[in-house]
Design an enzyme around this catalytic site. Structure first.
Site, short mmCIF file in Angstrom:
data_model
loop_
_atom_site.label_atom_id
_atom_site.label_comp_id
_atom_site.label_asym_id
_atom_site.label_seq_id
_atom_site.Cartn_x
_atom_site.Cartn_y
_atom_site.Cartn_z
NE ARG A 114 -3.50 2.53 2.42
CZ ARG A 114 -3.53 3.32 3.40
NH1 ARG A 114 -2.97 2.83 4.78
NH2 ARG A 114 -4.16 4.44 3.48
CG HIS A 136 -1.36 8.72 3.41
ND1 HIS A 136 -1.41 7.44 3.56
CD2 HIS A 136 -1.02 9.08 4.62
CE1 HIS A 136 -1.32 6.98 4.89
NE2 HIS A 136 -0.90 7.98 5.48
CD GLU A 144 -5.61 7.55 9.38
OE1 GLU A 144 -5.16 8.39 9.99
OE2 GLU A 144 -5.39 6.36 10.03
CG ASN A 169 -5.65 3.13 8.34
OD1 ASN A 169 -5.74 2.25 7.69
ND2 ASN A 169 -5.10 4.42 8.19
CE1 TYR A 176 -2.96 3.59 12.74
CE2 TYR A 176 -0.84 2.37 13.57
CZ TYR A 176 -1.49 2.86 12.52
OH TYR A 176 -0.92 2.96 11.22
CD GLU A 220 -2.06 3.88 7.99
OE1 GLU A 220 -2.12 4.27 9.32
OE2 GLU A 220 -2.17 4.41 7.05
O1 PGI Z 1 0.87 7.22 13.35
C1 PGI Z 1 0.82 6.06 12.79
C2 PGI Z 1 0.25 6.00 11.32
C3 PGI Z 1 0.65 7.37 10.36
O2 PGI Z 1 2.34 7.26 10.25
C4 PGI Z 1 0.02 7.22 9.24
O3 PGI Z 1 0.32 8.15 8.09
C5 PGI Z 1 -1.62 7.60 9.36
O4 PGI Z 1 -2.24 6.96 8.23
C6 PGI Z 1 -1.93 6.97 10.71
N1 PGI Z 1 -3.11 7.00 11.39
C7 PGI Z 1 -3.07 6.69 12.63
C8 PGI Z 1 -4.16 6.61 13.34
C9 PGI Z 1 -4.84 8.21 13.63
C10 PGI Z 1 -3.63 9.13 13.97
C11 PGI Z 1 -3.54 10.23 13.09
C12 PGI Z 1 -2.60 11.10 13.31
C13 PGI Z 1 -1.77 10.87 14.27
C14 PGI Z 1 -1.70 10.06 15.17
C15 PGI Z 1 -2.71 9.09 14.96
C16 PGI Z 1 -1.78 6.29 12.76
N2 PGI Z 1 -1.00 6.37 11.65
#
Ligand code: PGI
Length: 467
Positions: free
Chosen positions: A87, A131, A176, A302, A304, A372
């Site tokens: 991706r 993105h 996102e 996505n 986490y 993600e």
């Molecule tokens: O923070 C890790 C990754 C980013 O490196 C990706 O570009 C992005 O798609 C992404 N989204 C999220 C979850 C939401 C979030 C957004 C902005 C900053 C931290 C978390 C975590 N991540």
């Protein structure tokens, strides 16, 4: 040798369904560098990262992982992982330097080199159109707060579809949109660094219109499946009194995208709230939901970490682990749960809850991809040249077991993309936060597969998670 049928799980491993798509993910601004190479125009992240005080340590994406030149090394690493798909995202200003009109042929050439390299390696290109790296010239014209951007994005999508549509395996219109609107225009931690709820709620709606136009443009120029990637949240109330607040938080992040796309309306729970509902703020025009609700082939998710929310104690004093988030609400970091270098909770069951409680009731039989999932830790290279990132391995195993559980619950999860292939530019955190399965020494650009990358490669090869 007759093909043995493997049940979903045996005593010693959790098997994923045949054909499950394993992948790894990155994004243009986070890895490419070449910020002004070969005709690329500036993006809002070029501007933002060069604005003092916006990014940790003053880091920027001028060079990043130098994937503009080293994409061949990245493809070799993807082959080493054995993944079926990569991706990646397209830098809009590399293709259209001012975001409208003129196309930069050298920008198209770069992505043709990458996509051809992936196809040659037998790796499916899963391409995200946007993105976060908006052409600065479009931000100068209002950016996502300007409704005209829906047409500008549709034009960009048509260019990408015509240029790459014959080799792209799946398209993701937006990464996102919630972050784009609310971290970029409401709290201002991300580019363009605006703090204006009215502009954020307008951006929320215009992103969806842009998404709808892009779906139509891609359908006209490519046979590949089309979806969108949403970062959905799981808000866990720690007391019954906090349940209503948790529901509002989920409506403000999940509902304002899932409902328009899948139900042709904004969340009723936010009716009357003009600072979060584009309907309440008067942005919805006749025909908008027909554009926004263009049928999709899959939903990208996505995820986490979960959030825990509670009510502020009567004495108004937040307790240990509580952070005040409103007149009578707190967010809570529960004791006993591990946290990553980003201070995010490690609670794998939450991805199963997300998929079963929040996603499946909306998407039904529609395929879902985890586009993600990953974690950041304080990685370092040992004397003998290893990165023994055991916490990332534990996070990965836990979340894959939970995804396996959601599949067993009947959620049609068709694939999983690890965030990220490489340590890279982590937005406002710069290079201080490492998410990669591959360690990058930014001084030398040397790439080193971490232990987690080796473990992921073995899971991919087996299409199973050893218990
Ligand atoms: O923070 C890790 C990754 C980013 O490196 C990706 O570009 C992005 O798609 C992404 N989204 C999220 C979850 C939401 C979030 C957004 C902005 C900053 C931290 C978390 C975590 N991540």
């Amino acid at each position: 040798m007759p093909r043995r049928y493997f049940p979903m799980s045996t005593d010693d491993q959790l098997r994923f369904p045949d054909g499950f798509l394993w992948g790894a993910a990155t994004a243009a601004y986070q890895i490419e560098g070449g910020a002004d190479a070969e005709g690329k125009g500036p993006s809002i992240w070029d501007t933002f990262s060069h604005t003092p005080g916006k990014v940790f340590h003053g880091d920027n994406g001028d060079v990043a992982c130098d994937s503009f030149h080293r994409y061949g090394e990245d493809i070799a690493l993807l082959k080493r992982l054995g993944v079926g798909s990569y991706r990646l995202s397209l830098s809009w200003p590399r293709i259209q330097p001012t975001g409208r009109g003129e196309v930069n042929a050298k920008g198209l050439d770069y992505y043709n080199r990458v996509i051809d390299g992936l196809v040659e390696a037998g790796i499916e290109p899963s391409v995200t159109l946007y993105h976060w790296d908006l052409p600065q010239a479009l931000q100068d014209a209002g950016g996502w707060a300007n409704r005209d951007i829906a047409d500008w994005f549709g034009e960009f999508a048509a260019i990408a579809g015509e240029a790459f549509g014959d080799r792209v395996s799946r398209w993701i219109t937006l990464n996102e949109p919630w972050v784009v609107a609310h971290v970029g225009y409401r709290d201002g931690r991300h580019a363009p660094g605006i703090q204006d709820p009215a502009l954020a709620v307008a951006a929320n709606h215009h992103l969806l219109l842009a998404h709808g136009n892009a779906v139509s443009a891609l359908r006209a120029s490519s046979a590949a499946p089309v979806g969108i990637t949403l970062n959905l949240t799981v808000e866990r109330p720690v007391t019954p009194e906090a349940a209503a607040h948790a529901a509002v938080l989920e409506a403000r992040q999940n509902g304002v995208y899932l409902d328009p796309i899948f139900h042709g309306r904004y969340p009723e729970l936010l009716d009357g709230d003009a600072s979060f509902s584009p309907a309440a703020a008067g942005h919805v025009r006749d025909g908008d939901f027909e554009i926004i609700g263009a049928p999709l082939d899959f939903l990208g998710v996505n995820f986490y970490a979960p959030h825990y929310v509670g009510m502020l104690h009567a004495d108004g004093e937040p307790r240990r682990g509580e952070t005040v988030t409103g007149p009578d609400t707190v967010s809570i970091q529960p004791d006993g749960l591990p946290i990553t270098a980003m201070n995010w909770l490690v609670e794998p069951g939450s991805i199963r809850e997300l998929l079963t409680r929040i996603v499946a009731p909306v998407t039904g039989a529609l395929p879902v991809y985890i586009t993600e999932n990953g974690s950041s830790w304080h990685d370092y290279v040992t004397q003998d040249g290893q990165v023994n990132d055991l916490e990332r391995i534990a996070y990965l195993r836990g979340h894959l077991a939970a995804v396996h559980g959601a599949i067993a619950d009947g959620v049609p999860v068709k694939g999983y993309f690890a965030w990220s292939l490489l340590d890279n530019f982590e937005w406002a955190e710069g290079y201080a936060k490492r998410f990669g399965l591959v360690y990058v020494d930014f001084a030398t650009q040397e790439r080193l597969l971490k232990r987690s990358g080796e473990v992921y490669a073995s899971i991919v090869a087996a299409n199973a998670l050893p218990k």
